[in-house]
Structures are given as structure tokens and as C-alpha cells.
Scaffold this motif. Structure first.
Motif, PDB file in Angstrom:
ATOM      1  N   PRO A  24      -4.391  -0.603  -5.234  1.00  0.00           N
ATOM      2  CA  PRO A  24      -4.968  -0.694  -6.140  1.00  0.00           C
ATOM      3  C   PRO A  24      -6.265  -1.732  -6.407  1.00  0.00           C
ATOM      4  O   PRO A  24      -7.333  -1.778  -6.895  1.00  0.00           O
ATOM      5  CB  PRO A  24      -3.892  -1.069  -7.340  1.00  0.00           C
ATOM      6  CG  PRO A  24      -2.827  -1.466  -6.723  1.00  0.00           C
ATOM      7  CD  PRO A  24      -2.969  -0.969  -5.445  1.00  0.00           C
ATOM      8  N   THR A  45      -5.971   4.868  -5.688  1.00  0.00           N
ATOM      9  CA  THR A  45      -4.822   5.086  -6.345  1.00  0.00           C
ATOM     10  C   THR A  45      -3.718   5.370  -5.459  1.00  0.00           C
ATOM     11  O   THR A  45      -3.737   5.989  -4.340  1.00  0.00           O
ATOM     12  CB  THR A  45      -5.085   6.227  -7.030  1.00  0.00           C
ATOM     13  OG1 THR A  45      -6.156   6.355  -7.978  1.00  0.00           O
ATOM     14  CG2 THR A  45      -3.872   7.068  -7.967  1.00  0.00           C
ATOM     15  N   TYR A  46      -2.373   4.901  -5.508  1.00  0.00           N
ATOM     16  CA  TYR A  46      -1.225   5.079  -4.998  1.00  0.00           C
ATOM     17  C   TYR A  46      -0.508   6.424  -5.563  1.00  0.00           C
ATOM     18  O   TYR A  46      -0.390   6.644  -6.357  1.00  0.00           O
ATOM     19  CB  TYR A  46      -0.442   3.900  -4.974  1.00  0.00           C
ATOM     20  CG  TYR A  46       0.777   4.045  -4.405  1.00  0.00           C
ATOM     21  CD1 TYR A  46       0.944   4.452  -3.147  1.00  0.00           C
ATOM     22  CD2 TYR A  46       1.971   3.480  -4.758  1.00  0.00           C
ATOM     23  CE1 TYR A  46       2.181   4.943  -2.346  1.00  0.00           C
ATOM     24  CE2 TYR A  46       3.430   3.504  -3.948  1.00  0.00           C
ATOM     25  CZ  TYR A  46       3.263   4.132  -2.972  1.00  0.00           C
ATOM     26  OH  TYR A  46       4.668   4.206  -2.068  1.00  0.00           O
ATOM     27  N   ARG A  81      -6.888   9.155  -3.495  1.00  0.00           N
ATOM     28  CA  ARG A  81      -5.441   9.015  -3.653  1.00  0.00           C
ATOM     29  C   ARG A  81      -4.889   8.908  -2.216  1.00  0.00           C
ATOM     30  O   ARG A  81      -4.876   9.596  -1.626  1.00  0.00           O
ATOM     31  CB  ARG A  81      -4.892  10.258  -4.072  1.00  0.00           C
ATOM     32  CG  ARG A  81      -5.359  10.401  -5.881  1.00  0.00           C
ATOM     33  CD  ARG A  81      -4.924  11.875  -6.203  1.00  0.00           C
ATOM     34  NE  ARG A  81      -5.699  13.095  -5.499  1.00  0.00           N
ATOM     35  CZ  ARG A  81      -5.105  14.082  -5.291  1.00  0.00           C
ATOM     36  NH1 ARG A  81      -4.184  14.775  -5.989  1.00  0.00           N
ATOM     37  NH2 ARG A  81      -5.741  15.120  -4.555  1.00  0.00           N
TER      38      ARG A  81
END
Length: 242
Positions: free
Chosen positions: A22, A27-28, A3
Motif C-alpha cells: 500500500p 492493493t494487497y 492487485r
């Protein structure tokens, strides 16, 4: 998946990084800008990237330290007090500070250092850079990075060798010094060239950025490398294994 949180998510680089995350299998985690909760973002992220402003650096480092979250700092225009804050934070968290996150630029810096070391002081070094009309710092952080690489190759510090202004000078060029030329205009993402000029010959080592995405991709790759690392200062050279 890792993340990644972004400080300065509404800026040009922040937006580009959010798009690339992505694509590279991460993951943003979200973004934080002026007035947002930096601590909450740090706690929700495995690694942070900061492309905001020098005035926000202290707040972002504090949030990262409290959460124990590694951080990539891509903000340029930092002064000595900012560097001291980064050094202090690196005792507790992993940090990469990068004037330029392009993998190509950082490989270029390694070549410049080697060339300066092998060719010697009788080869003059000049760093030429051009950026878009909105860039406010000059020389660019990348130009300073490349000049520092040349200084390292000569076993000197950049303050010893750098010459930023020759206006109204009547003296000849000092042997071993490093000169700069900064151009601003249009929408240029970033052009850099290091000229090593000897008697009767010269070498030009350069890099042209064709889109902002190269910096975003490099930043995400560096962030993924940084996630989970122990406390300390790291560099893009570490990411490249140089």
C-alpha cells in the motif's frame, strides 16, 4: 490499483512485501501458503510474487498459468528442473526471476559486468557475501547473480569460471576464475562485495542491505512493472531499463 498477491505470505519476505504494497500505491490481493488455494489467489491478482520454497514453485506456476497472471519469482535455491518449469511457463505468462530484488544490487551487477569486460582476465574476481545465521543456501543467490555478471563480462558461463571450494588445494589460483566466500552469522540482512584484484591495485564494488524493506520495495516496484506485460522472461535489469 494493481492487485498484488503473495505466495509465501507468512515468511519474512512475504510479510515485508505485504507491508510495502500500500505504500507504493498498490492493493494487497491476499496471500497463499502451504495448504491454501493457490488458484484462487492467482485469479484474484493482477500480478503475483513468489517468495515461498522451491518445492512449491510448480504449483504456483501452474496456478499463474491457468489464471494468465504474471509472476515475479524471488525464491532462491532452484535447480535445473525448476528453471525448466520457469522457461515452460514463460511461453504463456510474463515472468521475472530475480535472485535479489534490491534495485541497488541489480545496478551493482551491471557495474560488475562492465568492470569484468574492460579489465580482462589478469584481474582476479572474488565474490564475498554475508547473511544471517538462518540462511541455508551458500553461496547466496545474489552472490551467484554477481558472479554470473562477471562471467558475462568475460564472455564465459559461470560453470566454466566458478570455484566454490579451495579446501586442501595445493595449486595456484587459475587465471580468469571466480572465487566465493560465504559468511553466516547474526542478523545480517545481506552484505555483498565483488573484489577485482590486479597487480598492485584492486577494486571493491559492494552493497550493504540495511533492512529487508529494500528487497520488498524492489519486489513491489518490479511487480508493478510486470503487470500487463506480454508472455516471456524478464529481469530486474529490464525493470531498471539497463
Amino acid at each position: 490499483m494493481t492487485r498484488i498477491g503473495i505466495f509465501g505470505s507468512r515468511g519474512r519476505m512475504g510479510a515485508a512485501i505485504a507491508t510495502v504494497i500500500p505504500m507504493l500505491g498498490a492493493t494487497y490481493a491476499g496471500g497463499a501458503d502451504v495448504g491454501d488455494d493457490s488458484a484462487a489467489l492467482a485469479g484474484a491478482s493482477d500480478v503475483l510474487v513468489d517468495f515461498s520454497s522451491p518445492t512449491a514453485l510448480g504449483e504456483h506456476l501452474t496456478a499463474a498459468r491457468l489464471a494468465g497472471t504474471p509472476i515475479l519469482i524471488g525464491t532462491t535455491g532452484l535447480d535445473g528442473s525448476h528453471q525448466a518449469m520457469v522457461d515452460d511457463a514463460a511461453r504463456e505468462i510474463a515472468i521475472i526471476q530475480a535472485a535479489n530484488t534490491s534495485l541497488g544490487i541489480n545496478f551493482l551487477a551491471a557495474m560488475v559486468e562492465q568492470a569484468a569486460a574492460r579489465l580482462g582476465n589478469d584481474w582476479d574476481v572474488e565474490v564475498v557475501e554475508m547473511h544471517h545465521r538462518h540462511k541455508v543456501d551458500a553461496p547466496s543467490g545474489t552472490a551467484l547473480l554477481l558472479a554470473q555478471a562477471a562471467a558475462n563480462g568475460r564472455g564465459k558461463s559461470l560453470p566454466e569460471l566458478s570455484r566454490f571450494d579451495r579446501f586442501d588445494s595445493t595449486d595456484p589460483r587459475e587465471p580468469g576464475t571466480i572465487g566465493f566466500a560465504s559468511l553466516r552469522g547474526g542478523s545480517v540482512a545481506g552484505d555483498h562485495m565483488v573484489v577485482l584484484a590486479g597487480e598492485g591495485e584492486r577494486i571493491e564494488l559492494g552493497h550493504r542491505a540495511e533492512s529487508r524493506e529494500i528487497f520488498a520495495r524492489g519486489a513491489v516496484k518490479a511487480a508493478l512493472w510486470l503487470a500487463g506485460k506480454s508472455a516471456g522472461r524478464y529481469s530486474m535489469a529490464d525493470v531498471l531499463g539497463l
